[in-house]
Design a protein around this motif. Structure first.
Motif, PDB file in Angstrom:
ATOM      1  N   ILE A  36       2.905  10.876  11.092  1.00 21.98           N
ATOM      2  CA  ILE A  36       2.164   9.963  10.218  1.00 21.98           C
ATOM      3  C   ILE A  36       1.922   8.632  10.918  1.00 21.98           C
ATOM      4  O   ILE A  36       0.807   8.091  10.910  1.00 21.98           O
ATOM      5  N   ALA A  37       2.969   8.099  11.534  1.00 19.81           N
ATOM      6  CA  ALA A  37       2.867   6.783  12.179  1.00 19.81           C
ATOM      7  C   ALA A  37       1.835   6.777  13.301  1.00 19.81           C
ATOM      8  O   ALA A  37       1.140   5.775  13.512  1.00 19.81           O
ATOM      9  N   GLU A  38       1.732   7.889  14.030  1.00 20.94           N
ATOM     10  CA  GLU A  38       0.772   7.961  15.128  1.00 20.94           C
ATOM     11  C   GLU A  38      -0.653   7.753  14.627  1.00 20.94           C
ATOM     12  O   GLU A  38      -1.405   6.928  15.162  1.00 20.94           O
ATOM     13  N   GLU A  39      -1.032   8.494  13.613  1.00 21.90           N
ATOM     14  CA  GLU A  39      -2.407   8.416  13.114  1.00 21.90           C
ATOM     15  C   GLU A  39      -2.631   7.176  12.256  1.00 21.90           C
ATOM     16  O   GLU A  39      -3.761   6.680  12.169  1.00 21.90           O
ATOM     17  N   LEU A  40      -1.605   6.658  11.626  1.00 23.24           N
ATOM     18  CA  LEU A  40      -1.729   5.406  10.884  1.00 23.24           C
ATOM     19  C   LEU A  40      -1.936   4.242  11.833  1.00 23.24           C
ATOM     20  O   LEU A  40      -2.484   3.203  11.466  1.00 23.24           O
ATOM     21  N   GLY A  85      -1.540  10.111   7.781  1.00 20.30           N
ATOM     22  CA  GLY A  85      -1.597   8.838   8.499  1.00 20.30           C
ATOM     23  C   GLY A  85      -3.023   8.390   8.759  1.00 20.30           C
ATOM     24  O   GLY A  85      -3.354   7.197   8.600  1.00 20.30           O
ATOM     25  N   ALA A  86      -3.892   9.313   9.148  1.00 22.72           N
ATOM     26  CA  ALA A  86      -5.284   8.960   9.444  1.00 22.72           C
ATOM     27  C   ALA A  86      -6.009   8.477   8.194  1.00 22.72           C
ATOM     28  O   ALA A  86      -6.837   7.551   8.250  1.00 22.72           O
ATOM     29  N   ALA A  87      -5.719   9.092   7.035  1.00 24.41           N
ATOM     30  CA  ALA A  87      -6.343   8.648   5.792  1.00 24.41           C
ATOM     31  C   ALA A  87      -5.889   7.242   5.434  1.00 24.41           C
ATOM     32  O   ALA A  87      -6.686   6.414   4.966  1.00 24.41           O
ATOM     33  N   GLY A  88      -4.625   6.929   5.651  1.00 27.05           N
ATOM     34  CA  GLY A  88      -4.146   5.579   5.408  1.00 27.05           C
ATOM     35  C   GLY A  88      -4.821   4.567   6.307  1.00 27.05           C
ATOM     36  O   GLY A  88      -5.191   3.454   5.870  1.00 27.05           O
ATOM     37  N   LEU A 121       1.359  13.341  -7.783  1.00 25.70           N
ATOM     38  CA  LEU A 121       1.166  12.646  -6.520  1.00 25.70           C
ATOM     39  C   LEU A 121       2.374  12.774  -5.609  1.00 25.70           C
ATOM     40  O   LEU A 121       3.475  13.090  -6.038  1.00 25.70           O
ATOM     41  N   ASN A 122       2.124  12.452  -4.331  1.00 23.99           N
ATOM     42  CA  ASN A 122       3.182  12.544  -3.322  1.00 23.99           C
ATOM     43  C   ASN A 122       3.104  11.322  -2.415  1.00 23.99           C
ATOM     44  O   ASN A 122       2.136  11.168  -1.680  1.00 23.99           O
ATOM     45  N   ALA A 123       4.074  10.422  -2.526  1.00 20.50           N
ATOM     46  CA  ALA A 123       4.045   9.192  -1.741  1.00 20.50           C
ATOM     47  C   ALA A 123       4.730   9.388  -0.402  1.00 20.50           C
ATOM     48  O   ALA A 123       5.879   9.805  -0.356  1.00 20.50           O
ATOM     49  N   PHE A 124       4.020   9.130   0.673  1.00 16.06           N
ATOM     50  CA  PHE A 124       4.576   9.223   2.018  1.00 16.06           C
ATOM     51  C   PHE A 124       4.748   7.871   2.689  1.00 16.06           C
ATOM     52  O   PHE A 124       5.678   7.681   3.473  1.00 16.06           O
ATOM     53  N   VAL A 125       3.827   6.956   2.428  1.00  9.76           N
ATOM     54  CA  VAL A 125       3.801   5.710   3.192  1.00  9.76           C
ATOM     55  C   VAL A 125       3.710   4.520   2.256  1.00  9.76           C
ATOM     56  O   VAL A 125       2.928   4.522   1.308  1.00  9.76           O
ATOM     57  N   GLN A 126       4.508   3.500   2.534  1.00  8.25           N
ATOM     58  CA  GLN A 126       4.405   2.229   1.837  1.00  8.25           C
ATOM     59  C   GLN A 126       4.364   1.118   2.863  1.00  8.25           C
ATOM     60  O   GLN A 126       5.204   1.075   3.777  1.00  8.25           O
ATOM     61  N   ILE A 127       3.367   0.221   2.730  1.00  9.29           N
ATOM     62  CA  ILE A 127       3.238  -0.915   3.638  1.00  9.29           C
ATOM     63  C   ILE A 127       3.504  -2.180   2.849  1.00  9.29           C
ATOM     64  O   ILE A 127       2.824  -2.468   1.860  1.00  9.29           O
ATOM     65  N   ALA A 128       4.483  -2.928   3.275  1.00  8.96           N
ATOM     66  CA  ALA A 128       4.864  -4.163   2.596  1.00  8.96           C
ATOM     67  C   ALA A 128       4.014  -5.326   3.099  1.00  8.96           C
ATOM     68  O   ALA A 128       3.436  -5.271   4.190  1.00  8.96           O
ATOM     69  N   PRO A 129       3.927  -6.405   2.326  1.00  9.10           N
ATOM     70  CA  PRO A 129       3.143  -7.566   2.766  1.00  9.10           C
ATOM     71  C   PRO A 129       3.595  -8.142   4.105  1.00  9.10           C
ATOM     72  O   PRO A 129       2.785  -8.745   4.817  1.00  9.10           O
ATOM     73  N   LEU A 131       0.846  -1.186   0.000  1.00  6.54           N
ATOM     74  CA  LEU A 131       0.000   0.000   0.000  1.00  6.54           C
ATOM     75  C   LEU A 131       0.883   1.238   0.000  1.00  6.54           C
ATOM     76  O   LEU A 131       1.747   1.396   0.854  1.00  6.54           O
ATOM     77  N   VAL A 132       0.654   2.096  -0.984  1.00  7.55           N
ATOM     78  CA  VAL A 132       1.328   3.383  -1.003  1.00  7.55           C
ATOM     79  C   VAL A 132       0.271   4.463  -0.862  1.00  7.55           C
ATOM     80  O   VAL A 132      -0.704   4.486  -1.610  1.00  7.55           O
ATOM     81  N   LEU A 133       0.450   5.338   0.128  1.00  6.55           N
ATOM     82  CA  LEU A 133      -0.470   6.444   0.328  1.00  6.55           C
ATOM     83  C   LEU A 133       0.032   7.631  -0.466  1.00  6.55           C
ATOM     84  O   LEU A 133       1.149   8.097  -0.247  1.00  6.55           O
TER      85      LEU A 133
END
Length: 637
Positions: free
Chosen positions: A75-79, A120-123, A42-50, A23-25
């Motif tokens: 970001i991590a707090e709200e994610l 983070g909250a949107a992710g 676009l602006n990528a901030f977060v990537q979640i690997a499997p 997942l890339v936000l």
């Protein structure tokens, strides 16, 4: 040491990452420009690997203030992830994706507080939506624990890694619509957290610009004139080229802008030491330049002359200073001077550049990467989009690396050489070719009444500039304290031309103005026979906010509370335990912060040989955390 790793997310990589199970936000924070968003920038901030690991991009330069850690924490707090399973990476310069990327002004946290928490909250909302779709459950019945989506009613749980691919297909919520945590729920924000680069720093891993290595890289030095802006009249390069290891030596014409490519002579070699030895062998004659006629002694003499005449302009006038002084029980005159200061960053200016495939690729410890990109493009006649800037960790900046002259120099040398080149300045270069904290001269008159109150304050500030414009960082705002707190107040300014490059140095303006204002308050307190803390509190009065927030507003109540607190914590009312020992107090408002300080000062019992009582106090005479400078004249009447 290897090449510094960089993270340059392109739109193609973002889409590929989502399709590959991560997942890339992607959100646009570049000025909230609707047209830019519709164009798909676009602006990528977060990537979640499997496997559940989360990669968060830090958008701003890291200068030692910990922003590469603190911005991803938002970001991590709200994610709602486990910080122990977060990797942070440094973004490259990309204003279309990230908006402004800079380190300066001590404002990174308040400027990004809402936006990055919303990212983070949107992710988190997208991950919840993915789980709700899988389970056929309403999204409002789901919650999260660190790295896990939970459905309490059924007991189902899914880690973020397993949801990442599905979440990448979910609609992106509007950032201003997502709910944010209450501060009482914070697990990451506000908790003691080591900087993410600590281990790499203490083990010597390559993080800083000066650590940069590229295959086939050469090293360069750059000789510039001792007079700022002077051009090369002639240069004998033969002796430099004869030094072992030197590949080339050549003149660069440069221009007249300080924050750009200055005229000089480059020496390129197999090692930096060989480049330096080649530079030492150069024989350069510099052209005449008008700045050669300027000097510190000349500035001082001119300032004294200007102080005795009518000011160039009046920045602020409240009440009637002349009448206030005439009605005073005592008046005080004082003149204060502070010198030009070099930033003296621990890591000297440096930059690595490689021109290839029609593009200039740069690795630089810069506080302002986008202006640096524009400067390089202008110097070399390139399109800005053909200049790529990778931000390295910065070994001290203090405002010096808001200017990018070293980037232009490295790029011009690499463009001429055709190979990767690392330019490293010497410490002497740093001191001789800085953007100095400007010097300044203040000629003050003040008065106090019989009951110990300030009746008048006049400051004739002699600084540098031309016409209506002061030199960079050489101005003073008309709202600077004690403006608005003294009924009869006047701030006049006169300016002198300057051929020396200047710029901001930590707490720009404040580090000089605070010295002058607080020192003169002390002199007035002494004339009034008043306690310095009580005198300051009386001056602040019982007012709250004076002026408008964000427009020079000053919260007198908050400042008074800080002064009272520092007096209490320092034991201000307790007499010194030893002779030749005392306390001093000062306060200042800077960069939205209210500061006060008490310094306990000890005067050495003996005078080292060579110091005369008629001279200025030496630095050894006071052990104090308050900046020392000298008062050139003070007279009480």
């Amino acid at each position: 040491m290897g090449r510094i790793p960089t993270f340059t997310p392109s739109r193609r990589a973002i889409l590929a990452g989502g399709g590959a199970g991560g997942l890339v936000l992607a959100f646009s924070l570049a000025g909230r420009n609707a047209a830019a968003q519709e164009a798909g920038k676009l602006n990528a901030f977060v990537q979640i690997a499997p496997d559940g690991w989360v990669t968060i991009v830090s958008k701003n330069p890291e200068i030692g203030q910990g922003i590469k850690t603190s911005l991803p924490m938002l970001i991590a707090e709200e994610l709602d992830v486990d910080w122990a399973r977060v990797r942070t990476v440094q973004a490259d310069n990309d204003p279309e994706a990230y908006g402004r990327q800079f380190a300066g002004g001590s404002m990174a946290t308040p400027l990004h507080w809402d936006q990055l928490r919303q990212v983070g909250a949107a992710g988190r909302a997208m991950l919840i939506s993915a789980a709700a779709a899988d389970w056929g459950a309403p999204a409002d019945e789901l919650s999260t624990e660190p790295g896990v989506v939970v459905h309490a009613a059924s007991g189902r749980r899914a880690d973020y890694g397993s949801l990442a691919a599905k979440a990448a297909t979910m609609p992106t919520p509007a950032l201003d619509s997502v709910p944010l945590k209450d501060a009482s729920q914070y697990r990451i924000i506000g908790k003691p957290t080591p900087q993410v680069d600590v281990d790499a720093i203490v083990t010597g891993e390559p993080l800083f610009g000066i650590d940069m290595r590229l295959p086939g890289m050469l090293y360069a030095t750059y000789e510039k004139a001792p007079v700022f802006g002077a051009r090369v009249a002639s240069a004998d390069l033969a002796a430099a080229k004869a030094v072992k290891g030197v590949r080339d030596a050549f003149v660069l014409e440069g221009g007249e802008e300080f924050d750009g490519l200055a005229p000089g002579v480059a020496v390129v070699a197999d090692s930096w030491w060989q480049a330096r030895k080649g530079r030492e062998a150069l024989k350069v004659k510099w052209a005449d330049h008008p700045t050669a006629s300027q000097s510190s002694a000349g500035y001082a003499a001119r300032a004294q002359a200007l102080a005795g005449g009518a000011p160039g302009k009046t920045l602020r006038q409240d009440g009637d200073v002349a009448a206030g002084l005439a009605a005073s029980a005592k008046t005080v005159e004082a003149a204060y001077f502070y010198p030009f200061l070099s930033h003296a960053t621990l890591e000297p200016q440096n930059c690595t550049a490689h021109f290839h495939d029609g593009k200039m690729e740069i690795w630089a410890p810069t506080q302002l990467p986008e202006p640096g990109r524009q400067i390089v493009a202008k110097a070399l006649g390139l399109k800005p989009e053909d200049v790529i800037v990778h931000m390295t960790r910065i070994g001290g900046g203090f405002g010096r690396r808001l200017m990018n002259d070293y980037m232009a120099e490295a790029a011009a040398i690499a463009h001429r050489t055709g190979a990767p080149v690392k330019l490293v300045w010497t410490r002497e270069d740093d001191m001789r070719h800085d953007f100095y904290r400007p010097a300044g001269f203040h000629f003050l008159r003040g008065g106090v009444s019989a009951d110990g109150k300030i009746t008048a304050w006049a400051d004739h500030f002699v600084t540098f500039g031309q016409g209506e414009e002061t030199a960079r960082s050489a101005g003073m705002a008309p709202t600077e304290f004690p403006a608005r707190f003294v009924d009869n107040y006047r701030l006049d300014v006169s300016m002198m031309p300057l051929g020396v490059p200047t710029g901001p140095l930590r707490a720009p303006g404040s580090n000089a103005i605070a010295f002058v204002v607080q020192s003169f308050i002390d002199e007035l307190a002494h004339a009034a026979g008043a306690d310095p803390v009580a005198f300051r509190l009386q001056l602040l009065g019982d007012r709250g906010l004076v002026g408008e927030p964000g427009r020079g507003g000053y919260d007198a109540g908050r400042m008074a509370a800080v002064v009272r607190l520092v007096a209490e914590k320092s034991g201000w009312d307790q007499k010194p335990s030893e002779p030749r020992r005392g306390k001093g107090v000062a306060f200042h408002y800077s960069h939205l912060g209210y500061f006060a300080e008490v310094a306990e000062v000890a005067v050495a019992p003996t005078e080292p040989c060579g110091w005369r009582r008629s001279g200025s106090p030496p630095m050894w005479a006071a052990r104090s955390s308050i900046r020392w400078a000298r008062s050139t004249r003070s007279r009480v009447r």
